[in-house]
Scaffold this active site. Structure first.
Site, PDB file in Angstrom:
ATOM      1  N   ASP A 302      52.346  33.175  66.544  1.00 19.77           N
ATOM      2  CA  ASP A 302      53.189  33.356  66.278  1.00 19.77           C
ATOM      3  C   ASP A 302      54.055  32.866  65.364  1.00 19.77           C
ATOM      4  OD1 ASP A 302      52.479  35.697  67.299  1.00 19.77           O
ATOM      5  OD2 ASP A 302      53.582  35.327  69.187  1.00 19.77           O
ATOM      6  N   ASP A 303      55.027  32.264  64.959  1.00 23.06           N
ATOM      7  CA  ASP A 303      56.292  31.640  64.505  1.00 23.06           C
ATOM      8  C   ASP A 303      56.061  31.211  63.650  1.00 23.06           C
ATOM      9  OD1 ASP A 303      57.225  32.044  67.287  1.00 23.06           O
ATOM     10  OD2 ASP A 303      57.037  30.764  68.364  1.00 23.06           O
ATOM     11  N   HIS A 353      57.657  38.733  63.553  1.00 20.45           N
ATOM     12  CA  HIS A 353      57.797  38.678  64.848  1.00 20.45           C
ATOM     13  C   HIS A 353      59.477  38.376  64.749  1.00 20.45           C
ATOM     14  CE1 HIS A 353      56.992  36.478  68.130  1.00 20.45           C
ATOM     15  NE2 HIS A 353      57.512  35.699  68.231  1.00 20.45           N
ATOM     16  N   HIS A 444      50.036  30.023  68.277  1.00 22.35           N
ATOM     17  CA  HIS A 444      51.149  29.522  67.215  1.00 22.35           C
ATOM     18  C   HIS A 444      51.130  28.568  66.697  1.00 22.35           C
ATOM     19  CE1 HIS A 444      52.602  30.865  71.318  1.00 22.35           C
ATOM     20  NE2 HIS A 444      54.012  30.749  70.842  1.00 22.35           N
TER      21      HIS A 444
END
Length: 478
Positions: A302-303, A353, A444
């Site tokens: 993620d991110d 996201h 992440h």
């Protein structure tokens, strides 16, 4: 972090689609819309053209203390970066102290949340301008939204506040014109207005969001409660190009010119820029792994994308021919489209996201669509293919969210908590000890220590017979 252990992520979409059938959402104004503004915003800046750009991100995944912050670091503009870092770090420390400690009293009915996002106002010639938007839901003042602009003068190598756009000798005339215009507005309180603008010590804090419109006008924005009653919302005053130019400093005039007629390149005096390169590995054919016959696991990141972390991660994954799913944040996608393109080219899945990582359940239907649609458009522009999956920030998803999009939600089974523990060995050990067949693992790629954990994860799980597949592949063959 919010966990949904009772329902496997692969089955989540079906359950939520039934919930969505009974929901309806209210429509609110789109993010960024202000009141009493005239003129249009200046031309959109393409951050991917800024050589060596780094987006500094720090996100929590803890539902009791959710925060997401980001600001750009541009080579050559170190003083401006330091100013943004100082302000972001201060706001985050205040948020943690007031809203995230045991026994803390948050003013927000739905719980606290801090989100600091960024946008470029101008990045051309020798001028750089950035706006940071902070939404602190632990405050009781309206929606907790505040904005501030930061400016950098590459000609002199100087960081400038918003008032740096106005010549010293013109500031009294500028403030007088502001007060004259604001006194006409409903909700403005004369004593509050005078206290904010008459005292030079208060003025810099109140007049901290200045930007130029596409026709050279000057737009001044005030936070809720800064010059009027909080219930009246934010105030925006826009002066025409002719009026504003008379007040501008030499730097302000250059910033105005670059906002209206931007140069092709940005040069703020960087002596060197980090070399950003996206791996050129290309996937060989489709993934024919049958997860009914072999052990599969879906690693998700993620991110990102982040430079250089995502590039390093892609190299590690290629060594094991592992395929994963990236849930990308829109404002990072537009900054590093080459990395997103490299993800897709290597056979990985690129998911959505949100644009800047808010809790979607706290937004209106229109705001949810704005967050997801803008990000999907950025992903499609980078890869040529729109995403089909989204991961809600903090795992926060409800019927309103799913009703607002056709994207399928994805949660997880294994939470590495890598944002909390910047320790590669600990992250690797968590995955290796907890993973089971057909699990979805949350990591992440904005954290160097998380990326550093990947080789050990790949080595040990490969030896145990695991195959690394995308979430969509896992859903299709589980």
């Amino acid at each position: 972090m919010r966990k949904f252990t009772a329902v496997h992520p692969i089955l989540l979409a079906t359950a939520l689609s039934l919930m969505a059938a009974c929901s309806s959402g209210t429509v609110a104004s789109q993010p960024g819309e202000g009141s009493s503004a005239t003129g249009s915003a200046a031309a959109t800046v393409d951050p991917s053209k800024i050589s060596g750009l780094d987006i500094v991100s720090d996100n929590s995944e803890q539902s009791s203390c959710p925060y997401a912050t980001s600001y750009p670091a541009v080579p050559g503009a170190a003083a401006m970066t330091a100013a943004m870092k100082h302000d972001v770090d201060r706001r985050l420390a205040e948020f943690r102290a007031s809203a995230c400690q045991p026994g803390s009293n948050s003013a927000a009915e739905q719980g606290p949340e801090l989100n600091i996002s960024h946008e470029f106002l101008v990045a051309s010639g020798d001028v750089l301008g950035v706006r940071l938007s902070t939404q602190d839901r632990s405050t009781s003042v309206g929606d907790g939204l505040s904005t501030r602009t930061y400016w950098y003068d590459g000609k002199t190598g100087t960081y400038r506040t918003a008032l740096g756009l106005i010549a010293d000798g013109s500031r009294d005339a500028f403030v007088s014109a502001l007060k004259k215009e604001l006194r006409r507005r409903e909700g403005v309180v004369a004593s509050t207005l005078d206290a904010a603008l008459d005292d030079p010590a208060n003025r810099a804090a109140a007049v901290d969001d200045l930007a130029f419109t596409s026709d050279g006008g000057l737009r001044v924005s005030f936070d809720r409660g800064e010059v009027g009653v909080p219930a009246a919302g934010r105030y925006t005053v826009t002066f025409s190009e002719k009026t504003a130019t008379a007040w501008l400093s030499a730097f302000g005039k250059r910033a105005q010119r670059q906002s209206v007629h931007p140069d092709a390149h940005l040069d703020v005096g960087a002596t060197s820029t980090p070399a950003e390169s996206a791996p050129a590995q290309a996937a060989v054919g489709d993934d024919n792994t049958d997860c009914k016959k072999v052990k599969c696991v879906a690693l998700t990141f993620d991110d990102g994308p982040a430079a250089p972390e995502t590039s390093t991660l892609l190299t590690y994954l290629a060594q094991y021919k592992a395929r994963v799913t990236f849930f990308t944040v829109g404002q990072n996608v537009v900054a590093h489209p080459d990395l997103v393109r490299a993800e897709a080219k290597a056979g990985h899945e690129v998911g959505n996201h949100s644009w800047n990582h808010p809790d979607l359940t706290r937004l209106s239907t229109r705001e949810i669509r704005y967050q997801l649609n803008r990000t999907s458009a950025a992903i499609k522009a980078a890869t040529g293919k729109a995403p089909t999956l989204f991961r809600p920030p903090y795992g926060a998803v409800d019927a309103k969210v799913t009703a607002a999009t056709t994207l399928s939600p994805v949660l997880w089974n294994v939470d590495t908590e890598d944002w909390k523990y910047p320790d590669a060995k600990k992250v690797a050990a968590t995955v290796i000890s907890k993973v089971s067949r057909n699990d979805v693992v949350l990591m992440h790629d904005i954290h160097p220590t998380s990326v550093a954990a990947v080789p050990e994860i790949l080595r040990v799980l490969t030896a145990r017979g695991y195959h690394f597949v995308t979430v969509s592949h896992l859903r299709a063959t589980d």
